[in-house]
Design a protein around this motif. Structure first.
Motif, PDB file in Angstrom:
ATOM      1  N   GLN A  32      69.049   6.213  70.660  1.00 53.03           N
ATOM      2  CA  GLN A  32      70.479   6.510  70.668  1.00 53.03           C
ATOM      3  C   GLN A  32      71.277   5.323  70.147  1.00 53.03           C
ATOM      4  N   MET A  33      70.903   4.119  70.562  1.00 50.66           N
ATOM      5  CA  MET A  33      71.606   2.922  70.127  1.00 50.66           C
ATOM      6  C   MET A  33      71.471   2.738  68.612  1.00 50.66           C
ATOM      7  N   ALA A  34      70.269   2.956  68.077  1.00 48.83           N
ATOM      8  CA  ALA A  34      70.061   2.831  66.629  1.00 48.83           C
ATOM      9  C   ALA A  34      70.901   3.864  65.876  1.00 48.83           C
ATOM     10  N   ASP A  35      70.951   5.096  66.390  1.00 52.52           N
ATOM     11  CA  ASP A  35      71.762   6.138  65.749  1.00 52.52           C
ATOM     12  C   ASP A  35      73.245   5.775  65.767  1.00 52.52           C
ATOM     13  N   LEU A  36      73.727   5.255  66.900  1.00 51.88           N
ATOM     14  CA  LEU A  36      75.139   4.862  67.001  1.00 51.88           C
ATOM     15  C   LEU A  36      75.465   3.692  66.075  1.00 51.88           C
ATOM     16  N   GLU A  37      74.543   2.734  65.977  1.00 49.41           N
ATOM     17  CA  GLU A  37      74.765   1.601  65.067  1.00 49.41           C
ATOM     18  C   GLU A  37      74.810   2.075  63.622  1.00 49.41           C
ATOM     19  N   MET A  51      75.682   5.125  62.578  1.00 51.61           N
ATOM     20  CA  MET A  51      76.934   5.866  62.391  1.00 51.61           C
ATOM     21  C   MET A  51      78.108   4.905  62.265  1.00 51.61           C
ATOM     22  N   ASN A  52      78.105   3.833  63.042  1.00 47.19           N
ATOM     23  CA  ASN A  52      79.172   2.828  62.961  1.00 47.19           C
ATOM     24  C   ASN A  52      79.209   2.199  61.568  1.00 47.19           C
ATOM     25  N   LYS A  53      78.040   1.900  61.016  1.00 45.09           N
ATOM     26  CA  LYS A  53      77.981   1.325  59.663  1.00 45.09           C
ATOM     27  C   LYS A  53      78.509   2.316  58.637  1.00 45.09           C
ATOM     28  N   TYR A  54      78.138   3.589  58.774  1.00 46.99           N
ATOM     29  CA  TYR A  54      78.635   4.602  57.841  1.00 46.99           C
ATOM     30  C   TYR A  54      80.156   4.710  57.920  1.00 46.99           C
ATOM     31  N   MET A  55      80.683   4.694  59.145  1.00 51.60           N
ATOM     32  CA  MET A  55      82.137   4.813  59.304  1.00 51.60           C
ATOM     33  C   MET A  55      82.878   3.585  58.782  1.00 51.60           C
ATOM     34  N   ASN A  56      82.186   2.472  58.700  1.00 57.11           N
ATOM     35  CA  ASN A  56      82.778   1.265  58.117  1.00 57.11           C
ATOM     36  C   ASN A  56      82.530   1.188  56.615  1.00 57.11           C
ATOM     37  N   GLY A  57      81.918   2.244  56.046  1.00 54.37           N
ATOM     38  CA  GLY A  57      81.692   2.293  54.608  1.00 54.37           C
ATOM     39  C   GLY A  57      80.449   1.575  54.142  1.00 54.37           C
ATOM     40  N   GLU A  58      79.572   1.217  55.038  1.00 57.20           N
ATOM     41  CA  GLU A  58      78.345   0.512  54.673  1.00 57.20           C
ATOM     42  C   GLU A  58      77.187   1.500  54.514  1.00 57.20           C
ATOM     43  N   HIS A  59      76.263   1.212  53.610  1.00 57.14           N
ATOM     44  CA  HIS A  59      75.029   1.978  53.398  1.00 57.14           C
ATOM     45  C   HIS A  59      75.287   3.457  53.068  1.00 57.14           C
TER      46      HIS A  59
END
Length: 171
Positions: A99-104, A106-114
């Protein structure tokens, strides 16, 4: 001769602490033996010293006492075998790490990364989530501004000054 009341707090002096441990351990083991002999009770007593040394007394045997204890605990619904408990904890840790890896991620995607890792459908889904989030943020900001204006009107501040202040703070 009458003994004074002993205050139950940690003995600060290391020498006195060792002496107290030794005396009380001896008395506790003696009381266990007496209870076993006088009342025909099954006793299991385990003591670990501050240095990690093991002292034990069992009547009739420690193995028999521990088996009886485990059986009693299981019948009361309190005993969980250690292997089963550890396996459940491992599984829970694995789930939480996933869950933590998935949230991290998603956070990167929402910040425009990767974003290059996402296909068109995933990008569209991410865009919808972000648009929904922006709408909620704007709605909350609007509520905040309305409340600010309402409170300031009560204080007698003219509406046009309030609106100008709100617009300037947004810029």
């Amino acid at each position: 001769m009458v003994r004074g009341k002993v205050h139950m707090e940690k003995v600060q002096d290391p020498v006195n602490r060792r002496v107290t441990f030794c005396k009380r351990k001896t008395c506790l083991l003696k009381k266990g033996k007496e209870l076993s002999t006088l009342c025909d009770a099954e006793i299991g007593l385990i003591i670990f010293s501050p240095t990690g040394k093991l002292y034990e007394f069992a009547s009739p045997s420690m193995r028999r006492i521990t088996k009886k204890y485990q059986k009693f605990g299981a019948s009361m619904g309190r005993h969980i075998p250690l292997d089963e408990h550890l396996e459940r904890l491992r599984s829970e840790v694995e789930n939480l790490q996933k869950q933590m890896a998935d949230l991290e991620k998603m956070n990167k995607y929402m910040n425009g990364e990767h974003l290059d890792l996402l296909n068109f459908k995933e990008l569209k889904c991410l865009e919808m989530k972000m648009n929904s989030g922006v709408r909620k943020i704007r709605w909350r900001k609007g509520k905040f501004i309305q409340e600010y204006i309402r409170c300031r009107k009560i204080e007698g501040v003219p509406t046009f000054k309030l609106l100008r202040t709100c617009i300037e703070s947004m810029i």
